[in-house]
Scaffold this motif. Structure first.
Motif, PDB file in Angstrom:
ATOM      1  N   VAL A  89       0.810  -1.215   0.000  1.00  0.00           N
ATOM      2  CA  VAL A  89       0.000   0.000   0.000  1.00  0.00           C
ATOM      3  C   VAL A  89       0.843   1.265   0.000  1.00  0.00           C
ATOM      4  CG1 VAL A  89      -2.001  -1.092   1.063  1.00  0.00           C
ATOM      5  CG2 VAL A  89      -0.263  -0.059   2.515  1.00  0.00           C
ATOM      6  N   ASP A  90       2.108   1.175   0.379  1.00  0.00           N
ATOM      7  CA  ASP A  90       2.967   2.362   0.340  1.00  0.00           C
ATOM      8  C   ASP A  90       3.109   2.893  -1.085  1.00  0.00           C
ATOM      9  OD1 ASP A  90       3.388   2.273   3.058  1.00  0.00           O
ATOM     10  OD2 ASP A  90       5.180   1.027   2.876  1.00  0.00           O
ATOM     11  N   LYS A 111     -11.847   5.396  -5.993  1.00  0.00           N
ATOM     12  CA  LYS A 111     -11.138   4.415  -6.803  1.00  0.00           C
ATOM     13  C   LYS A 111      -9.671   4.826  -6.846  1.00  0.00           C
ATOM     14  CE  LYS A 111     -11.464   2.113 -11.244  1.00  0.00           C
ATOM     15  NZ  LYS A 111     -12.155   2.105 -12.540  1.00  0.00           N
ATOM     16  N   ILE A 112      -8.804   3.950  -6.315  1.00  0.00           N
ATOM     17  CA  ILE A 112      -7.363   4.224  -6.261  1.00  0.00           C
ATOM     18  C   ILE A 112      -6.657   3.049  -6.931  1.00  0.00           C
ATOM     19  CG2 ILE A 112      -5.368   4.677  -4.795  1.00  0.00           C
ATOM     20  CD1 ILE A 112      -7.403   5.456  -2.574  1.00  0.00           C
ATOM     21  N   ARG A 137      -1.866   9.323   2.921  1.00  0.00           N
ATOM     22  CA  ARG A 137      -1.424   8.256   3.819  1.00  0.00           C
ATOM     23  C   ARG A 137      -2.479   7.166   3.847  1.00  0.00           C
ATOM     24  NH1 ARG A 137      -3.622  11.763   7.756  1.00  0.00           N
ATOM     25  NH2 ARG A 137      -4.838  10.660   9.328  1.00  0.00           N
ATOM     26  N   ILE A 138      -2.085   6.000   4.342  1.00  0.00           N
ATOM     27  CA  ILE A 138      -3.009   4.873   4.462  1.00  0.00           C
ATOM     28  C   ILE A 138      -2.872   4.311   5.864  1.00  0.00           C
ATOM     29  CG2 ILE A 138      -3.546   2.548   3.645  1.00  0.00           C
ATOM     30  CD1 ILE A 138      -2.650   3.436   0.880  1.00  0.00           C
ATOM     31  N   ALA A 143      -7.785   4.922   3.207  1.00  0.00           N
ATOM     32  CA  ALA A 143      -6.852   5.875   2.602  1.00  0.00           C
ATOM     33  C   ALA A 143      -7.313   7.285   2.940  1.00  0.00           C
ATOM     34  CB  ALA A 143      -6.811   5.686   1.095  1.00  0.00           C
ATOM     35  N   TYR A 144      -6.379   8.143   3.263  1.00  0.00           N
ATOM     36  CA  TYR A 144      -6.675   9.550   3.530  1.00  0.00           C
ATOM     37  C   TYR A 144      -6.249  10.349   2.314  1.00  0.00           C
ATOM     38  CZ  TYR A 144      -7.734   8.391   8.319  1.00  0.00           C
ATOM     39  OH  TYR A 144      -8.317   7.870   9.444  1.00  0.00           O
ATOM     40  N   ILE A 145      -7.190  11.172   1.815  1.00  0.00           N
ATOM     41  CA  ILE A 145      -6.921  11.924   0.597  1.00  0.00           C
ATOM     42  C   ILE A 145      -7.143  13.416   0.809  1.00  0.00           C
ATOM     43  CG2 ILE A 145      -7.519   9.978  -0.888  1.00  0.00           C
ATOM     44  CD1 ILE A 145     -10.199  11.292  -1.460  1.00  0.00           C
ATOM     45  N   THR A 146      -6.544  14.195  -0.059  1.00  0.00           N
ATOM     46  CA  THR A 146      -6.781  15.644  -0.095  1.00  0.00           C
ATOM     47  C   THR A 146      -7.197  16.003  -1.514  1.00  0.00           C
ATOM     48  OG1 THR A 146      -4.486  16.130  -0.633  1.00  0.00           O
ATOM     49  CG2 THR A 146      -5.079  16.172   1.690  1.00  0.00           C
ATOM     50  N   ARG A 147      -7.847  17.164  -1.645  1.00  0.00           N
ATOM     51  CA  ARG A 147      -8.291  17.617  -2.970  1.00  0.00           C
ATOM     52  C   ARG A 147      -7.111  17.792  -3.889  1.00  0.00           C
ATOM     53  NH1 ARG A 147     -12.582  19.698  -5.395  1.00  0.00           N
ATOM     54  NH2 ARG A 147     -13.818  19.846  -3.515  1.00  0.00           N
TER      55      ARG A 147
END
Length: 155
Positions: A89-90, A111-112, A137-138, A143-147
């Motif tokens: 996942v890294d 969707k990643i 980060r995961i 999963a943590y996402i930003t715009r």
């Protein structure tokens, strides 16, 4: 014994090379293998019939040149591109995420890398379906996402 070592100096240099190679396998510093290459220079001069003092000079110059010129390049290549060494996942950190459900600090889906993930945002801004985020980060299966300001295509 000394007469034999002088007349068969190539054997002594070869034994020194093998010893230095074994020490290098243990230490992995790339110093001892550079000294070992210098010892191979001594082997070459000995086999060509050069005097012992020339064998020592070739050993010293070759080893020094290897340490000063070759070792830094080898170290740079060994430590190059740590991003390519990331596994599992890294690898997904920094990837684009296509938001599938409204996503906020509490829940969401995106969707990643061709897979659907549970996602959350790191900030207060909610992301709407069809927008893109970037994985920062995961933690576990989330999963943590930003715009993401730049749009890129996904599968």
């Amino acid at each position: 014994m000394i007469e034999w070592a002088v007349s068969n100096a190539w054997v002594v240099w070869l034994a020194l090379f093998l010893l230095l190679a074994i020490i290098e396998m243990i230490s992995l510093d790339l110093y001892f293998i550079m000294l070992g290459v210098g010892a191979l220079g001594g082997v070459a001069v000995a086999l060509l019939g050069g005097p012992f003092w020339l064998q020592v000079v070739v050993f010293c110059i070759t080893a020094l040149a290897m340490i000063v010129l070759v070792r830094p390049i080898a170290i740079r290549h060994l430590r190059k591109d740590p991003e390519a060494l990331r596994t599992n996942v890294d690898r997904l950190i920094g990837e684009d995420a296509l938001v599938l459900e409204p996503t906020n600090r509490m829940n969401g889906r995106a969707k990643i890398g061709g897979e659907t993930w549970s996602v959350r945002t790191d900030d207060e801004v909610a992301l709407q379906p069809g927008t893109y985020g970037s994985v920062v980060r995961i933690e576990g299966a989330t999963a943590y996402i930003t715009r993401r300001t730049r749009m890129t295509g996904l599968d």
